[in-house]
Structure formats: C-alpha cells, structure tokens
Design a protein around this motif. Structure first.
Motif, PDB file in Angstrom:
ATOM      1  N   ILE A  20       5.128   0.768 -10.442  1.00  0.00           N
ATOM      2  CA  ILE A  20       4.791   1.598  -9.280  1.00  0.00           C
ATOM      3  C   ILE A  20       5.307   1.020  -7.966  1.00  0.00           C
ATOM      4  N   THR A  21       5.685  -0.245  -7.964  1.00  0.00           N
ATOM      5  CA  THR A  21       6.161  -0.836  -6.714  1.00  0.00           C
ATOM      6  C   THR A  21       7.611  -1.306  -6.777  1.00  0.00           C
ATOM      7  N   VAL A  42       4.098   0.679  -1.077  1.00  0.00           N
ATOM      8  CA  VAL A  42       4.630   1.906  -1.667  1.00  0.00           C
ATOM      9  C   VAL A  42       4.512   3.057  -0.677  1.00  0.00           C
ATOM     10  N   ALA A  43       5.592   3.794  -0.508  1.00  0.00           N
ATOM     11  CA  ALA A  43       5.559   4.986   0.340  1.00  0.00           C
ATOM     12  C   ALA A  43       4.780   6.093  -0.368  1.00  0.00           C
ATOM     13  N   VAL A  44       3.948   6.786   0.384  1.00  0.00           N
ATOM     14  CA  VAL A  44       3.169   7.887  -0.176  1.00  0.00           C
ATOM     15  C   VAL A  44       4.039   9.147  -0.182  1.00  0.00           C
ATOM     16  N   PRO A  45       4.318   9.702  -1.359  1.00  0.00           N
ATOM     17  CA  PRO A  45       5.125  10.931  -1.417  1.00  0.00           C
ATOM     18  C   PRO A  45       4.432  12.058  -0.660  1.00  0.00           C
ATOM     19  N   ASP A  46       5.152  12.771   0.192  1.00  0.00           N
ATOM     20  CA  ASP A  46       4.568  13.852   0.975  1.00  0.00           C
ATOM     21  C   ASP A  46       5.633  14.914   1.238  1.00  0.00           C
ATOM     22  N   ALA A  47       5.538  16.034   0.531  1.00  0.00           N
ATOM     23  CA  ALA A  47       6.526  17.110   0.659  1.00  0.00           C
ATOM     24  C   ALA A  47       6.536  17.683   2.073  1.00  0.00           C
ATOM     25  N   ARG A  48       5.407  17.613   2.765  1.00  0.00           N
ATOM     26  CA  ARG A  48       5.322  18.127   4.135  1.00  0.00           C
ATOM     27  C   ARG A  48       6.206  17.303   5.071  1.00  0.00           C
ATOM     28  N   LEU A  49       6.177  15.984   4.874  1.00  0.00           N
ATOM     29  CA  LEU A  49       7.016  15.106   5.692  1.00  0.00           C
ATOM     30  C   LEU A  49       8.497  15.347   5.380  1.00  0.00           C
ATOM     31  N   PHE A  68      -0.279  -2.207  -2.909  1.00  0.00           N
ATOM     32  CA  PHE A  68      -0.872  -2.549  -4.201  1.00  0.00           C
ATOM     33  C   PHE A  68      -0.808  -4.062  -4.364  1.00  0.00           C
ATOM     34  N   VAL A  69      -1.918  -4.649  -4.760  1.00  0.00           N
ATOM     35  CA  VAL A  69      -1.986  -6.097  -4.963  1.00  0.00           C
ATOM     36  C   VAL A  69      -2.274  -6.355  -6.438  1.00  0.00           C
ATOM     37  N   LEU A 241       5.932   3.050 -20.146  1.00  0.00           N
ATOM     38  CA  LEU A 241       6.693   4.267 -19.832  1.00  0.00           C
ATOM     39  C   LEU A 241       6.945   4.373 -18.326  1.00  0.00           C
ATOM     40  N   GLU A 242       5.933   4.015 -17.531  1.00  0.00           N
ATOM     41  CA  GLU A 242       6.098   4.028 -16.082  1.00  0.00           C
ATOM     42  C   GLU A 242       7.191   3.045 -15.653  1.00  0.00           C
ATOM     43  N   GLU A 243       7.280   1.933 -16.371  1.00  0.00           N
ATOM     44  CA  GLU A 243       8.314   0.952 -16.046  1.00  0.00           C
ATOM     45  C   GLU A 243       9.704   1.528 -16.320  1.00  0.00           C
ATOM     46  N   GLU A 244       9.821   2.258 -17.419  1.00  0.00           N
ATOM     47  CA  GLU A 244      11.095   2.929 -17.703  1.00  0.00           C
ATOM     48  C   GLU A 244      11.431   3.927 -16.602  1.00  0.00           C
TER      49      GLU A 244
END
Length: 364
Positions: A20-21, A42-49, A68-69, A241-244
């Motif tokens: 995730i990071t 981590v940047a927060v995904p925001d479609a509005r931005l 994230f720590v 899977l997230e790592e992939e």
C-alpha cells in the motif's frame, strides 16, 4: 492521519505495508524482521481533485495524505518487555487508529509464531498486551490524581473514574469497550491509552480464498463475528496479491483486477474505512496555482476548516465562498456556478460538507 499496522509476527503486516505504500519495508519469513517502524505516506485517491486538476491545469496538485506505520510484531509478554514489546507499544502511541492485520489462511511454508492459525487467539494476544500496558498507565494516573487531590478535591473525581476503568481493564476489557458517561470518557481520552484507539481488522486471506467467496472462510467469519460485537470494521485483503498490484500501473493493473474480480484495491478500501472510522471528510480548494484536498473532522465549522490552511485564515476569517462539488461539475466552471447563484457566501457557523469547494475570505 497516521495509522499503525500491527499484528503478530508473520501475519502479513510488512507485505501489506509494502503493497500500500511502495516503501519497500524489508519482509522475511521470521519474527522481528521489522525492528524500526517503517513509515510510508500515501496519497488519498480523490476523483473530485482529479476533475478539478483537469479543469484548472494548476501548477501543483496536492492530495490529502495518510501515514501508515508498519510496527514490529509482538509476542506474549510484550507489555513486560518480551520481544520488542516496549518499543512496539511506544510506536503505537503516536498513531490515531490501528489497522490490526490478522492471518486467516493456513500455509506450512510460512511460520506462525504461535504454531497454528487461530485469528481469535491472535487478536486476543495483542488486545491483552495493550490492556496490560494501559493498566500501568492507569495506575500511574490514579496515584498522580490521589496526590493532587490533597491540594484540590476536584482530582477525587479523576481517581474515581480511573479506578473504575482499572477494574474493567483487570477483567480483560479494553478502554475502547468501556461503558461510561460521556464526560467520563472525555476524561479517559486525555490519557492516550492504547486500547482506546479505534481498530480496523485487516483479514489477510490467501489468493485462492480472496478470489472466491471469502465470506465462506471460517477464519474470516470468526474475525467478522468478533468485529460485529465490537462495532468494528473488517477489510478482507490478500497481502501477497496487493503486493503484485502495487507493481502494476494503468491498463495492466485494471485488467489484472478485473480478471481477479477485485473492484478496488485494499488501499482504497482501507482509506475509506479509515475516514469512516475517524469521522473524516475532505474539502477542496482550487485555482491555477494549486488544487488541493484538505482533511477535516466531520462537523468542522468554516473558520476552523480555514485554519487547516493557515492560522491567519482562521484568525481573520470573514466568510467562506462555497460551491458544492456536484454543482461545480454540473455547471462545468466556477464562472457558470456563480452566474447560476450556486456559489454561496457562508459565515462562521457554517459546517463544512464533504466535497465543498471553498474560497476563504479573511483579513488580518
């Protein structure tokens, strides 16, 4: 916002953190691989931005961020200094919420520090260590309040509240689950207790289970049932899977997610859950210099939201000129929104809404 990723050794914490990071925290198949807390922003995904950026083509776009720590795994006795216990516990104190990674798969090739997969037992081990650490803090708070009460009787109330909490902790209950009056909880919240921090459970599944009906997984159901009792959220993830996914971009990533039947990444789900858990929303500022998302607590009034940008904005607040994001999209530009009367002038009592596009007027 800072979230601590915790769990027993070898449950998938560092793998999930890496995913995730993209921070590259070392991970290996043995306990205590993570010794210093790894921190990733981590940047927060925001479609509005994204939409505002397309509209204004600013010199700079700044999303909201989450830290994230990845905190070293702990074992039984951490509160007494076993393993990396004391260091682990102090690192949790600096976070606003806990992402508790729980292993929900069997794999003889990945060592489990307790010898078998048992998510409820694993959750219980960490909960108990947090409670034991809190008991020490509560004992010190009670002693300090007793001494202070000799000169000021108001501290007797503090002794009473923390003594009742101590009984709850001694019975194995977390500070988070302690039932008391709102004013008592406000007092308890001043003590920075570990077991008071809100929790999201990340149920770490293997690829086969995650790609199928994970709700049928017995381990996952156990975590879900426990979370339901606590009023907590469970996010099903597959750390490997997230790592992939983290190594892919654009069309390749979209195609892979579609093939695996994954509508959104674990990161997106964690961010949404975190915002809900902590009662957070975002407002937006826009223009040719910069388009930016700002994170605030739901219920924040306009002057305090302005203060997130700069203290002078709050101190010299005059008004907030507000356009709802949906109105802006429907109009296609700020100019048209103004012409249609959809830009509102709001005062000091205005409560900022999620997605508000705001221009603050101030004078210092």
């Amino acid at each position: 916002m800072k979230l601590g990723i915790v769990g027993l050794p070898n449950v998938g914490k560092s793998t999930l953190f890496n995913a995730i990071t993209n921070a590259g925290a070392e991970c290996a198949n043995y306990p205590f691989c993570t010794i210093e807390p790894n921190v990733g922003t981590v940047a927060v995904p925001d479609a509005r931005l994204d939409w505002l950026t397309e509209l204004y083509h600013p010199k700079k776009t700044t999303p909201a961020v989450i830290e994230f720590v990845d905190i070293a795994g702990l074992v039984k006795g951490a509160s007494q200094g076993e393993g990396l216990g004391n260091k682990f516990l102090s690192n949790i104190r600096g976070t606003e919420a806990i992402v508790h990674v729980v292993r929900c798969f069997d794999d003889e090739n990945v060592i489990h520090v307790e010898g078998s997969t048992d998510p409820i037992r694993d959750i219980g081990i960490i909960d108990l260590e947090l409670i034991m650490a809190d008991l020490e803090m509560v004992e010190r708070r009670i002693e300090k309040a007793k001494k202070a009460s000799k000169g000021d009787k108001k501290f007797l109330r503090e002794v009473e509240v923390f003594s009742a909490l101590r009984e709850n902790l001694n019975n194995g209950g977390s500070a988070r689950s302690y039932q008391c009056e709102p004013d008592e909880m406000e007092l308890i919240a001043t003590s920075d207790l570990l077991s008071l921090k809100p929790v999201i459970y990340a149920a770490n599944l293997d690829e086969a289970t995650f790609g199928g009906d994970y709700a049928s997984n017995a381990y996952y159901r156990q975590v879900q049932e426990l979370a339901d009792k606590e009023g907590a959220q469970v996010i099903p993830v597959c750390a490997s899977l997230e790592e992939e996914l983290s190594q892919m971009e654009g069309a390749e990533k979209e195609m892979f997610m579609e093939e695996m039947g994954i509508p959104e990444s674990g990161l997106d789900r964690l961010i949404k859950a975190s915002y809900t858990l902590l009662g957070l929303i975002s407002f937006l500022t826009s223009g040719e210099d910069e388009c930016r998302a700002w994170t605030i607590t739901n219920g924040t009034k306009a002057p305090q939201a302005a203060g997130k940008i700069h203290s002078d904005f709050e101190r010299g607040f005059i008004r907030a000129e507000v356009i709802a994001y949906d109105d802006m999209v429907a109009c296609g530009s700020e100019k048209v929104a103004k012409e249609k009367g959809l830009m509102r002038s709001e005062g000091k009592e205005y409560v900022v809404k999620d997605g508000d596009i705001i221009l603050f007027r101030f004078n210092v």
